[in-house]
Design an enzyme around this catalytic site. Structure first.
Site, short mmCIF file in Angstrom:
data_model
loop_
_atom_site.label_atom_id
_atom_site.label_comp_id
_atom_site.label_asym_id
_atom_site.label_seq_id
_atom_site.Cartn_x
_atom_site.Cartn_y
_atom_site.Cartn_z
N HIS A 64 -40.07 -28.59 46.50
CA HIS A 64 -41.27 -28.93 47.25
C HIS A 64 -42.38 -29.30 46.28
CE1 HIS A 64 -41.29 -24.46 46.88
NE2 HIS A 64 -42.54 -24.67 46.49
N LYS A 74 -20.29 -15.22 43.64
CA LYS A 74 -21.01 -13.95 43.75
C LYS A 74 -20.34 -13.05 44.77
CE LYS A 74 -25.51 -12.05 45.16
NZ LYS A 74 -26.93 -12.35 45.50
#
Length: 690
Positions: free
Chosen positions: A43, A142
């Site tokens: 962003h 993970k």
């Protein structure tokens, strides 16, 4: 725990796209935290006149007093981390000792990015539309307990063992399609290891200390709720929990620390990548939203899909995240639509759905019920119709909108001009009981938060009466004086324009000055209502200050307007002739000349405009306006010396940017209309004479 005070604000995207975090939030916190994702969620932040693109790093880095943390729930691509740091430092942003990464965060390897691309190819036409930044494969390793954490980097033997094991596993899966050199990546991390060491910390003591100090903490979400791995449009989602649940598992804060949960809602709906999108507009509406809203992804540059605001989706988002407030962004992108549609209900095969369905097949084929509202095209229509749009959203979702992405500029300018403390001297804030404004956007946010959206239109009635009356007197006077001067010999055109503008401005300012004073006093009211109504304000001023009370600061007003109107019309008449030769579209040379002349003249005389505003709020109510420490000023020279002594030269120019932003387009429209009105009247006169 006794005495526990919540100090954490969480900002989350409430639709499909990642949130757009406003600088207002960034500038008010001491600890800024990313809780999920990183490299795939970009962003843009505009602060202090500079534009920064953020991907991995928290955008709190734009605040020099803010400590920033990439939390344990994030995944980090180390080369991109250093590349982004270098880019920020190139923009003059000092990040020394202000950015840290949790030692429990997982590492995104170049291996993961290669696998991400291969997995998309593997899916064929059912591809997800990922950013191919390796995020999904990193979260996958993970969850299968084979991933590499930041702490593992500092154990070279363990790091190499884990990396080779991952590479072997992916090589078995993809064979020759995977071209990867494990030795090369291991060697690169030899260079990163010591360079990375100062940044990697145990996040738990850091956040514990911030909580104990009651320091304001802001948690920045990454992607929005509809990309949440559990509550989004699975499988067209990201690889982690992007909602409030992800905040609690990705950081060591605890639910008691959360004070506020803010949902960021775009005034329309956008989505990047594949997946169902019920309100998508594959037509001119969608194209307009995309082009006017500049809907391109910061990370990938991909065009975003666009559609009408979907309140079924926003309400579902609220049901999941339990927002305490909403931040409505990009409302101004809807300017110019004749009508605006809002999705309020889904049906599937004739049956009304209570919420967003889990089935993508159903969501892709729902029948959408829309409410249609009138759009707005001009400034005069904006307040009523835009407010109706905002109020409709609030009522439907059941959450108050505390921030909104557009604003009238007059109230903001006046608030900034009346502020007496120095923004660069913290000691000058002592004793200030009113709000402290820091620039146009900050002032806008503060007004909306404390006074509601209607606070931006305080003084609108006297302001409208002022502009209409002033314009009529000004242009009539200008034509009268210039016609007379034109009969006199040896007066240059520029001098004639200056004298005509100055004379007309003097008369118009004097005639309309009471309206100008009332506009200022209403705009200066904060949460305390000083005047019950426009009529009550006239009665109160007459009773307490007498007729002369309506003319406080007139000297500064005339002193400002004489050079302003003289410079404006002299500049306008000088510029419009050469600009006319450029053959600009729609005859916009008049508008361009008006803008340039307005900027030049307004900048030159702006200190007198500030002095006028300070003098206009003198009187018995001086201590009750939004800035409760407005001093007692006496005369133009005394006010000038007082401002210069306490606030410096910058104090005389406070509010200039928003003043130019307001004046430039107004001058463009005014002069374009004026020239065409004069031409039309000339044509009528010639026809009558003929």
């Amino acid at each position: 725990m006794a005495g526990h005070i919540p100090n954490t604000t969480v900002v989350l995207g409430a639709q499909f796209v990642r949130l757009v975090l406003r600088f207002y939030f960034v500038n008010t916190v001491l600890t800024f935290v990313r809780c999920r994702e990183t490299k795939n969620a970009g962003h843009t932040i505009v602060a202090n006149g500079k534009t920064y693109d953020f991907h991995i790093l928290p955008s709190g880095l734009v605040n020099p007093s803010c400590t920033n943390l990439v939390g344990s729930g994030c995944v980090v691509h180390v080369p991109s981390f250093f590349k982004e740091l270098a880019a920020l430092e190139k923009h003059g942003l000092d990040t020394t000792d202000r950015i840290f990464v949790s030692d429990r965060a997982h590492v995104t390897l170049d291996l993961h990015t290669l696998v991400d691309g291969l997995e998309e190819v593997e899916l064929g036409q059912g591809f997800i539309g990922t950013t191919k930044k390796g995020i999904g494969p990193t979260y996958s390793t993970k969850m299968t307990r084979s991933g590499i954490r930041m702490t593992d980097i500092f154990d070279p033997e363990l790091f190499e063992t884990k990396l080779r094991r991952l590479a072997d596993g992916f090589k078995k899966r993809f064979g020759d399609l995977l071209t990867y050199d494990a030795d090369e990546e291991i060697a690169r991390f030899q260079d990163y290891r010591e360079k990375l060491r100062p940044f990697v910390i145990d996040q738990i003591p850091l956040l514990k200390s911030a909580k104990e100090m009651k320091a304001p903490i802001l948690v920045e979400g990454a992607n929005a709720i509809m990309l949440d791995i559990d509550y989004g449009t699975y499988p067209f989602v990201t690889s982690s929990n992007t909602g409030l649940g992800g905040v609690l598992t990705g950081l060591s804060l605890g639910w008691r620390s959360i004070k506020e949960v803010i949902g960021v809602v775009k005034a329309y709906t956008t989505r990047v990548g594949s997946g169902p999108f019920p309100t998508e507009q594959l037509n001119e509406v969608g194209n307009t939203l995309q082009e006017v809203g500049r809907e391109f992804g910061v990370t990938t540059g991909r065009r975003r899909r666009c559609g009408w605001l979907d309140l079924v989706l926003v309400k579902y988002s609220h049901d999941v995240n339990d927002y305490t407030a909403l931040n409505l962004t990009k409302l101004d992108i809807l300017d110019g639509f004749d009508e605006i549609k809002i999705a309020t209900q889904y049906s599937y095969k004739g049956q009304v759905l209570e919420s967003v369905p889990a089935s993508n097949e159903m969501l892709a084929n729902v029948e959408v019920k829309y409410e249609t509202m009138p759009g707005w095209k001009t400034f005069e229509e904006l307040p009523e119709n835009a407010r109706n749009y905002v109020l409709f959203i609030e009522k439907f979702v059941g959450v108050r909108i505390k921030w909104i992405g557009t604003a009238p500029l007059d109230v903001i300018k006046i608030r900034l001009q009346l502020q007496i403390h120095s923004l660069t001297d913290p000691l000058s804030h002592q004793g200030v009981t009113g709000p402290i404004y820091k620039g146009t956007l900050w002032t806008f946010k503060s007004i909306v938060r404390s006074e509601g959206i209607t606070g931006l239109w305080k003084g609108n009635i006297p302001a409208e009466a002022l502009y209409i009356t002033y314009g009529a007197v000004q242009f009539s006077g200008y034509r009268f004086v210039s016609s007379y001067l034109h009969t006199l010999p040896h007066i240059p055109d520029t001098v004639e324009s200056f004298i005509s503008g100055a004379a007309a401005g003097t008369v118009a300012t004097t005639v309309t000055y009471p309206l100008d004073l009332l506009r200022t006093r209403f705009a200066a009211q904060g949460t305390e209502k000083i005047y019950a109504s426009l009529l009550a304000s006239v009665r109160d001023i007459t009773h307490h200050e007498g007729p002369l009370g309506f003319f406080q600061g007139l000297g500064a007003g005339v002193g400002q307007i004489v050079p302003y109107m003289g410079l404006f019309f002299a500049g306008y008449e000088t510029l419009k002739i050469p600009l006319a030769g450029l053959d600009l579209p729609f005859g916009s040379s008049d508008a361009t000349a008006g803008v340039l002349a307005s900027v030049m003249a307004k900048t030159a005389v702006f200190p007198l405009d500030t002095i006028r505003k300070r003098l206009q709020v003198q009187g018995p109510m001086r201590g009750r306006y939004v800035h409760r420490n407005i001093p007692l000023y006496k005369g133009i020279a005394g006010t000038f010396r007082a401002i210069l002594q306490r606030e410096g030269v910058r104090g005389l120019y406070r509010g200039l940017p928003v003043s130019l932003l307001k004046a430039a387009p107004a001058s463009a429209v005014t002069m374009w209309t004026y020239e065409r009105a004069m031409a039309a009247m000339q044509t009528v006169a010639e026809n009558v004479d003929g």
